[in-house]
Every structure is written in C-alpha cells, then in structure tokens.
Design a protein around this motif. Structure first.
Motif, PDB file in Angstrom:
ATOM      1  N   HIS A 123       0.862  -1.188   0.000  1.00  0.00           N
ATOM      2  CA  HIS A 123       0.000   0.000   0.000  1.00  0.00           C
ATOM      3  C   HIS A 123       0.892   1.228   0.000  1.00  0.00           C
ATOM      4  O   HIS A 123       1.873   1.306   0.742  1.00  0.00           O
ATOM      5  CB  HIS A 123      -0.881   0.017   1.251  1.00  0.00           C
ATOM      6  N   THR A 124       0.552   2.199  -0.834  1.00  0.00           N
ATOM      7  CA  THR A 124       1.240   3.487  -0.780  1.00  0.00           C
ATOM      8  C   THR A 124       0.284   4.586  -1.214  1.00  0.00           C
ATOM      9  O   THR A 124      -0.882   4.335  -1.547  1.00  0.00           O
ATOM     10  CB  THR A 124       2.521   3.465  -1.635  1.00  0.00           C
ATOM     11  N   VAL A 145      -1.808  -1.606  -3.941  1.00  0.00           N
ATOM     12  CA  VAL A 145      -2.983  -0.856  -3.481  1.00  0.00           C
ATOM     13  C   VAL A 145      -2.536   0.584  -3.316  1.00  0.00           C
ATOM     14  O   VAL A 145      -1.539   0.856  -2.639  1.00  0.00           O
ATOM     15  CB  VAL A 145      -3.486  -1.397  -2.129  1.00  0.00           C
ATOM     16  N   MET A 146      -3.251   1.512  -3.930  1.00  0.00           N
ATOM     17  CA  MET A 146      -2.828   2.913  -3.815  1.00  0.00           C
ATOM     18  C   MET A 146      -4.020   3.813  -3.548  1.00  0.00           C
ATOM     19  O   MET A 146      -5.061   3.699  -4.198  1.00  0.00           O
ATOM     20  CB  MET A 146      -2.094   3.368  -5.073  1.00  0.00           C
ATOM     21  N   ASP A 147      -3.829   4.692  -2.602  1.00  0.00           N
ATOM     22  CA  ASP A 147      -4.852   5.663  -2.219  1.00  0.00           C
ATOM     23  C   ASP A 147      -4.511   7.007  -2.852  1.00  0.00           C
ATOM     24  O   ASP A 147      -3.521   7.640  -2.486  1.00  0.00           O
ATOM     25  CB  ASP A 147      -4.894   5.778  -0.697  1.00  0.00           C
ATOM     26  N   ASP A 161       0.141   8.757 -14.771  1.00  0.00           N
ATOM     27  CA  ASP A 161       1.444   8.095 -14.901  1.00  0.00           C
ATOM     28  C   ASP A 161       1.522   6.848 -14.029  1.00  0.00           C
ATOM     29  O   ASP A 161       2.343   5.954 -14.288  1.00  0.00           O
ATOM     30  CB  ASP A 161       2.576   9.048 -14.496  1.00  0.00           C
ATOM     31  N   TYR A 162       0.686   6.784 -12.982  1.00  0.00           N
ATOM     32  CA  TYR A 162       0.788   5.704 -12.002  1.00  0.00           C
ATOM     33  C   TYR A 162      -0.321   4.670 -12.109  1.00  0.00           C
ATOM     34  O   TYR A 162      -0.134   3.522 -11.693  1.00  0.00           O
ATOM     35  CB  TYR A 162       0.812   6.284 -10.583  1.00  0.00           C
ATOM     36  N   PHE A 163      -1.475   5.055 -12.665  1.00  0.00           N
ATOM     37  CA  PHE A 163      -2.592   4.119 -12.761  1.00  0.00           C
ATOM     38  C   PHE A 163      -2.202   2.765 -13.383  1.00  0.00           C
ATOM     39  O   PHE A 163      -2.674   1.723 -12.923  1.00  0.00           O
ATOM     40  CB  PHE A 163      -3.744   4.726 -13.580  1.00  0.00           C
ATOM     41  N   PHE A 170      -7.903   3.374  -5.143  1.00  0.00           N
ATOM     42  CA  PHE A 170      -8.917   3.960  -4.286  1.00  0.00           C
ATOM     43  C   PHE A 170      -8.808   5.471  -4.355  1.00  0.00           C
ATOM     44  O   PHE A 170      -7.706   6.019  -4.458  1.00  0.00           O
ATOM     45  CB  PHE A 170      -8.746   3.492  -2.836  1.00  0.00           C
ATOM     46  N   MET A 171      -9.956   6.128  -4.292  1.00  0.00           N
ATOM     47  CA  MET A 171      -9.978   7.596  -4.329  1.00  0.00           C
ATOM     48  C   MET A 171     -11.198   8.097  -3.576  1.00  0.00           C
ATOM     49  O   MET A 171     -12.189   7.367  -3.408  1.00  0.00           O
ATOM     50  CB  MET A 171     -10.048   8.087  -5.775  1.00  0.00           C
ATOM     51  N   SER A 172     -11.117   9.318  -3.102  1.00  0.00           N
ATOM     52  CA  SER A 172     -12.288  10.018  -2.581  1.00  0.00           C
ATOM     53  C   SER A 172     -12.837  10.868  -3.715  1.00  0.00           C
ATOM     54  O   SER A 172     -12.071  11.589  -4.373  1.00  0.00           O
ATOM     55  CB  SER A 172     -11.901  10.912  -1.402  1.00  0.00           C
ATOM     56  N   TYR A 173     -14.150  10.787  -3.945  1.00  0.00           N
ATOM     57  CA  TYR A 173     -14.702  11.473  -5.111  1.00  0.00           C
ATOM     58  C   TYR A 173     -16.107  11.963  -4.794  1.00  0.00           C
ATOM     59  O   TYR A 173     -17.026  11.171  -4.576  1.00  0.00           O
ATOM     60  CB  TYR A 173     -14.734  10.524  -6.310  1.00  0.00           C
TER      61      TYR A 173
END
Length: 267
Positions: A123-124, A145-147, A161-163, A170-173
C-alpha cells in the motif's frame, strides 16, 4: 478468516499530535491500513522513516505492539514527520501544521526496495517518495494498493502516470454518481483490476472493467471522520486477500469504516 499473504505499508508515515489533549497516534494512510490488517491477523510490515526524537521511538514502539514488522522502519537523525492537530467545535479534527522532518528527503535503499518486493501486496500513496518504484514492484508481481485521496484528477500529481502500475485504485470522489462512474471507468482503462471511489455518506462505487458495484454506508453515530477512508480500504483489502467478491469487499470496508468513525482514534 485468516490469510497467509504478507503485506507492506510503504512510504509516508507521520505522528498525529494533539498537544492540547496530550494524545499521539502513529499514522499515515498506509500505517492506518496496516494497523487494521494486523489486528485482523495479517502479516504486515512498515517501510518508512522516523526521526531520533521521542515521536520516532514512540512510533516504533506502538507499531511493534500492534504486531507490525518495523525492521525496515528506518531511524534517521532529525525530527519525525509530525502533523500538529486540533479540534474545531470540540469534535472536528483540523490540521494545524505539518513538520516534514526526515520524511522530506526519504528515499528507499536498494535493500529496502528488495524487502518490499518480497511481499504479496503493498500500500502506498502520493506522498511517500516511492512512486518511482511502482512499475518495478508491479512487474515483479507485487499487488499494488494505492490511495489517491482527492487528487486523482489533479494535474499537479500526474496520476495517469501511475494508474497502469496499480492493481487496486482507491480515491475520494464527491459529486453525482454518473460522472463518478465515468471517471473510475476511465481510470480502470489504464489497467487496474478494480477502481473504487468512496463518496462519504453516499457510500462507494467500484468498477472492474465489466460491471459497476454500488455499496451504501453502515449507519452509525459519527464522532470523527478522520480514518474513514483508510479503514474502508483496509476492510476492502482484507476481502481481496481472502478471495471475496467485490460486493463482499465493499461491505467489509463499509463495516470497518463505520466502527472507526464512532470513536476518536484513527483505528
């Protein structure tokens, strides 16, 4: 249900310090995630840096007490990264000041990179100074896993660039559901297995390239929302580690999040 997979929280960590209350918590998105998973019986490591001050020692002690492997939580001369926190209206947490300390110049050593590569999942987030390693970890078979928090569309962070090197985004939207679905489908087109947007009191929505999955919240009395996102991701991740389907992962996330927001502590 137990899992034999090893996971690693790598990158950013800090101490949340409430001077007026005399309280301190080791935190950071990955650290919160790791504490939750460790409490559920998962083998968790932390790879980051703390300083030689009292907070560095306290963080190592607190995370060790949670059963987290801190053998690669490096200690460097200087101050631990600290978030000075306060309360507004007696309950709402606010960030007063960030002291970057040793986190500002943190960079992985080759040995630390290899240590992370030995895990099944990591996770990062955007702020741990490890983004340049995502491609190599991903290609080595470590599930990522990336937030992305609220920054998934922010051009300053170049998230596209990272997707491609993230398995579980995960994101807040905020906002209506249809534009949210359009955005997470766009993100998933870069290659992630599952993209999930958490939407506060409107629950969450996930997309796996074929179907959308919507999940509501678990109603509860809200004491504090800090840690809600990290706990959701931890619950969702625990489901992934145990082979659950997406709706079950979402429910795990919603249930764990509802428990966290009913108390002051972040986990």
């Amino acid at each position: 249900m137990a899992t034999d997979k090893r996971v690693c929280a790598v990158g950013f960590c800090c101490a949340d310090v409430y001077k007026d209350l005399g309280k301190f918590y080791p935190t950071g998105n990955g650290i919160d995630w790791g504490v939750h998973l460790a409490r559920m019986g998962v083998d968790v490591s932390a790879v980051s840096v703390v300083g030689t001050d009292e907070y560095g020692a306290k963080m190592r002690e607190a995370l060790s007490a949670e059963g987290i492997d801190v053998s690669h939580l490096r200690t460097e001369e200087g101050d631990t990264c600290v978030m000075l926190m306060g309360l507004k209206n007696g309950t709402d947490r606010v960030h007063l000041e960030e002291i970057e300390g040793v986190m500002a110049d943190y960079a992985l050593t080759p040995e630390e990179f290899e240590f992370v590569k030995g895990h099944d999942m990591l996770h990062t987030d955007l702020f741990g100074n490890v983004l340049g390693h995502l491609k190599a970890w991903h290609e080595a078979g470590v599930e990522v896993v990336m937030d992305f928090s609220v920054f998934s569309r922010d051009p300053e962070y170049h998230c596209e660039d990272y997707f491609p090197y993230v398995d579980y985004v995960f994101m807040s939207y905020d906002g209506p559901i249809e534009p949210t679905k359009e955005w997470i489908a766009h993100v998933q087109s870069f290659g992630p297995k599952i993209v999930t947007a958490t939407r506060g009191e409107d629950g969450s929505v996930s997309y796996d390239g074929e179907n959308y999955y919507e999940c509501g919240i678990v109603p509860c009395e809200v004491v504090n929302t800090v840690g809600a996102g990290d706990s959701y991701i931890a619950g969702f991740t625990y489901g992934i580690l145990n082979g659950d389907d997406i709706p079950s992962c979402q429910r795990r996330g919603a249930e764990l999040s509802s428990k966290v927001i009913t108390k002051f502590e972040p986990y």
